[in-house]
Design a protein around this motif. Structure first.
Motif, PDB file in Angstrom:
ATOM      1  N   ASP A   1      66.837 -11.229  36.064  1.00 20.98           N
ATOM      2  CA  ASP A   1      67.669 -11.094  34.859  1.00 20.98           C
ATOM      3  C   ASP A   1      66.829 -11.294  33.600  1.00 20.98           C
ATOM      4  O   ASP A   1      67.240 -11.954  32.651  1.00 20.98           O
ATOM      5  N   VAL A   2      65.641 -10.686  33.581  1.00 21.31           N
ATOM      6  CA  VAL A   2      64.672 -11.012  32.539  1.00 21.31           C
ATOM      7  C   VAL A   2      64.886 -10.181  31.276  1.00 21.31           C
ATOM      8  O   VAL A   2      65.196  -8.990  31.328  1.00 21.31           O
ATOM      9  N   ARG A   3      64.730 -10.853  30.150  1.00 17.60           N
ATOM     10  CA  ARG A   3      64.560 -10.205  28.855  1.00 17.60           C
ATOM     11  C   ARG A   3      63.069 -10.316  28.552  1.00 17.60           C
ATOM     12  O   ARG A   3      62.560 -11.406  28.291  1.00 17.60           O
ATOM     13  N   HIS A   4      62.374  -9.212  28.594  1.00 15.91           N
ATOM     14  CA  HIS A   4      60.909  -9.245  28.546  1.00 15.91           C
ATOM     15  C   HIS A   4      60.381  -9.761  27.208  1.00 15.91           C
ATOM     16  O   HIS A   4      59.289 -10.340  27.165  1.00 15.91           O
ATOM     17  N   ALA A   5      61.121  -9.571  26.132  1.00 19.52           N
ATOM     18  CA  ALA A   5      60.701 -10.068  24.811  1.00 19.52           C
ATOM     19  C   ALA A   5      61.917 -10.659  24.109  1.00 19.52           C
ATOM     20  O   ALA A   5      62.771  -9.941  23.592  1.00 19.52           O
ATOM     21  N   SER A   6      62.003 -11.989  24.113  1.00 18.15           N
ATOM     22  CA  SER A   6      63.115 -12.654  23.440  1.00 18.15           C
ATOM     23  C   SER A   6      62.736 -13.127  22.042  1.00 18.15           C
ATOM     24  O   SER A   6      63.610 -13.440  21.236  1.00 18.15           O
ATOM     25  N   ASP A   7      61.443 -13.197  21.733  1.00 15.50           N
ATOM     26  CA  ASP A   7      60.977 -13.435  20.369  1.00 15.50           C
ATOM     27  C   ASP A   7      59.481 -13.173  20.291  1.00 15.50           C
ATOM     28  O   ASP A   7      58.795 -13.111  21.318  1.00 15.50           O
ATOM     29  N   ILE A   8      58.993 -13.006  19.049  1.00 15.67           N
ATOM     30  CA  ILE A   8      57.587 -12.698  18.794  1.00 15.67           C
ATOM     31  C   ILE A   8      57.086 -13.579  17.669  1.00 15.67           C
ATOM     32  O   ILE A   8      57.794 -13.802  16.674  1.00 15.67           O
ATOM     33  N   SER A   9      55.847 -14.056  17.788  1.00 10.60           N
ATOM     34  CA  SER A   9      55.134 -14.679  16.685  1.00 10.60           C
ATOM     35  C   SER A   9      53.713 -14.131  16.678  1.00 10.60           C
ATOM     36  O   SER A   9      53.188 -13.748  17.722  1.00 10.60           O
ATOM     37  N   VAL A  10      53.102 -14.061  15.500  1.00  5.54           N
ATOM     38  CA  VAL A  10      51.741 -13.545  15.363  1.00  5.54           C
ATOM     39  C   VAL A  10      50.866 -14.657  14.799  1.00  5.54           C
ATOM     40  O   VAL A  10      51.181 -15.235  13.753  1.00  5.54           O
TER      41      VAL A  10
ATOM     42  N   ALA B   1      63.526 -18.291  20.529  1.00  3.44           N
ATOM     43  CA  ALA B   1      62.803 -18.434  19.268  1.00  3.44           C
ATOM     44  C   ALA B   1      61.463 -19.092  19.530  1.00  3.44           C
ATOM     45  O   ALA B   1      61.399 -20.158  20.139  1.00  3.44           O
ATOM     46  N   VAL B   2      60.391 -18.446  19.088  1.00  2.00           N
ATOM     47  CA  VAL B   2      59.052 -19.026  19.152  1.00  2.00           C
ATOM     48  C   VAL B   2      58.371 -18.723  17.833  1.00  2.00           C
ATOM     49  O   VAL B   2      58.353 -17.585  17.379  1.00  2.00           O
ATOM     50  N   GLU B   3      57.829 -19.751  17.212  1.00  2.00           N
ATOM     51  CA  GLU B   3      57.162 -19.603  15.913  1.00  2.00           C
ATOM     52  C   GLU B   3      55.913 -20.464  15.898  1.00  2.00           C
ATOM     53  O   GLU B   3      55.980 -21.702  15.981  1.00  2.00           O
ATOM     54  N   CYS B   4      54.751 -19.816  15.829  1.00  2.00           N
ATOM     55  CA  CYS B   4      53.495 -20.545  15.710  1.00  2.00           C
ATOM     56  C   CYS B   4      53.439 -21.244  14.354  1.00  2.00           C
ATOM     57  O   CYS B   4      53.697 -20.625  13.315  1.00  2.00           O
ATOM     58  N   VAL B   5      53.134 -22.530  14.369  1.00  2.00           N
ATOM     59  CA  VAL B   5      53.143 -23.343  13.152  1.00  2.00           C
ATOM     60  C   VAL B   5      51.740 -23.352  12.553  1.00  2.00           C
ATOM     61  O   VAL B   5      50.780 -23.711  13.235  1.00  2.00           O
ATOM     62  N   PRO B   6      51.583 -22.980  11.292  1.00  2.00           N
ATOM     63  CA  PRO B   6      50.253 -22.935  10.678  1.00  2.00           C
ATOM     64  C   PRO B   6      49.569 -24.300  10.685  1.00  2.00           C
ATOM     65  O   PRO B   6      50.215 -25.340  10.515  1.00  2.00           O
ATOM     66  N   ASP B   7      48.257 -24.284  10.886  1.00  2.00           N
ATOM     67  CA  ASP B   7      47.425 -25.487  10.786  1.00  2.00           C
ATOM     68  C   ASP B   7      47.918 -26.620  11.675  1.00  2.00           C
ATOM     69  O   ASP B   7      47.907 -27.793  11.293  1.00  2.00           O
ATOM     70  N   SER B   8      48.366 -26.275  12.880  1.00  2.00           N
ATOM     71  CA  SER B   8      48.918 -27.276  13.793  1.00  2.00           C
ATOM     72  C   SER B   8      48.119 -27.397  15.084  1.00  2.00           C
ATOM     73  O   SER B   8      48.571 -28.056  16.023  1.00  2.00           O
ATOM     74  N   GLY B   9      46.979 -26.735  15.165  1.00  2.00           N
ATOM     75  CA  GLY B   9      46.209 -26.781  16.397  1.00  2.00           C
ATOM     76  C   GLY B   9      46.788 -25.936  17.508  1.00  2.00           C
ATOM     77  O   GLY B   9      46.605 -26.244  18.689  1.00  2.00           O
ATOM     78  N   GLY B  10      47.490 -24.868  17.156  1.00  2.00           N
ATOM     79  CA  GLY B  10      48.031 -23.972  18.166  1.00  2.00           C
ATOM     80  C   GLY B  10      49.424 -24.297  18.643  1.00  2.00           C
ATOM     81  O   GLY B  10      49.903 -23.707  19.623  1.00  2.00           O
ATOM     82  N   LYS B  11      50.112 -25.188  17.949  1.00  2.00           N
ATOM     83  CA  LYS B  11      51.470 -25.534  18.367  1.00  2.00           C
ATOM     84  C   LYS B  11      52.486 -24.496  17.882  1.00  2.00           C
ATOM     85  O   LYS B  11      52.297 -23.839  16.869  1.00  2.00           O
TER      86      LYS B  11
END
Length: 316
Positions: free
Chosen positions: A216-225, A284-294
């Protein structure tokens, strides 16, 4: 790597602002550091964007959207995330009022606009783009327009922006469904014209199949760059409003913007599973700036509500 916590049960206090006002309730959170921010189907997170005050006091501030559809249900909220299991750690949501236009149906993504403080792009599942501004406790709609290249059956859950050499690019995806339909990613140069209307350039297309989850996969549920152009994509399985749920974060490819504004989208044939998350549906996935990859992660667990967490999944 599967995220598991077998010896520690984490508890957090969540505050949820509803139409009746701010209410607080202690909630048992899922294992693995998740903090619950609501306990019903109207309080999940379908997308989030970190704000200009991304990290302060050891936490992260964001704006979140919810995929609610009925009149009066909250569409957008501020999120104040504070990690940790201590009961004094409080993660809060504060509902914002959608002002001036009819309430949107099924918001699935939101992204901060580089260089425009307090302004965002929000996306509804059928491809309607909202250029909005957060002012006080309200969401002001500056413009609405459709995505380019909408295909029959597309169901959008993700939208991200990146800026290179003073030029922006957008990337978004139809989520796909199961074994037969991969996600369709599209990318294009992006700007606003003098009237504040979204302007998309030539569209590039690629397909993505998530290696995990498998049912039952949704292949892309969110994107961050990431700042280097890496595509960080969440995938999720959804068997129904009561689950079971399962998710992963993928290292899925790359998005680049040349000095002339040309956009190049590259998607891996076999995306790397950076981390698996059992029992939750990450939307929801959002890469946080200047966080060491979090990254800041948000879930929409339907009848079980929504939760937030952070994890090192973005790399450089």
């Amino acid at each position: 790597m599967i995220l598991r916590t077998t010896t520690t049960v984490l508890t957090a206090t969540a505050a949820l602002l509803s139409a009746g006002g701010l209410t607080a309730s202690a909630a048992h959170t899922p294992n693995g550091g998740w903090q619950r921010i609501g306990d019903d189907i109207t309080s999940g997170i379908s997308g989030l964007a970190v704000t200009g005050e991304a990290q302060r006091h050891g936490g992260t501030d964001a704006v979140v959207v919810r995929d609610n559809k009925k009149p009066g249900e909250n569409r957008v909220a501020r999120l104040t995330y504070r990690p940790g299991a201590d009961r004094s750690t409080v993660t809060r949501t504060e509902a914002l009022t959608w002002a001036g236009t009819p309430e949107p149906i099924d918001l699935e993504a939101i992204e901060a606009i580089p260089g425009l403080r307090g302004e965002y792009v929000a996306l509804a599942s059928r491809g309607l783009v909202y250029h909005v501004k957060v002012t006080g406790h309200e969401i002001q709609v500056l413009d609405t327009s459709p995505l380019p290249a909408i295909a029959d059956g597309d169901d959008y859950e993700s939208f991200a922006l990146t800026s290179r050499h003073g030029r922006m690019a957008a990337v978004w995806a139809d989520r796909g469904a199961g074994k037969k339909r991969p996600a369709t990613l599209r990318a294009a140069p992006f700007s606003f014209n003098e009237y504040g209307e979204a302007d998309f350039g030539p569209v590039t297309t690629a397909r993505l199949r998530a290696p995990y989850p498998v049912g039952d996969v949704r292949h892309a549920s969110d994107i961050s760059v990431t700042p280097s152009g890496r595509l960080v994509i969440s995938s999720a399985s959804d068997a129904g409003d009561d689950g079971p749920f399962d998710s992963a974060v993928l290292n899925a490819g790359n998005l680049s913007v040349s000095r002339t504004g040309k956009v190049r989208l590259s998607v891996a044939k076999s995306p790397e599973v950076v981390r698996k998350f059992e029992g939750v549906k990450i939307e929801a996935v959002e890469c946080v700036p200047d966080s060491g990859g979090k990254a800041l992660l948000g879930t929409d667990d339907e009848n079980a509500g929504g939760s937030v967490n952070s994890a090192t999944v973005c790399g450089k």
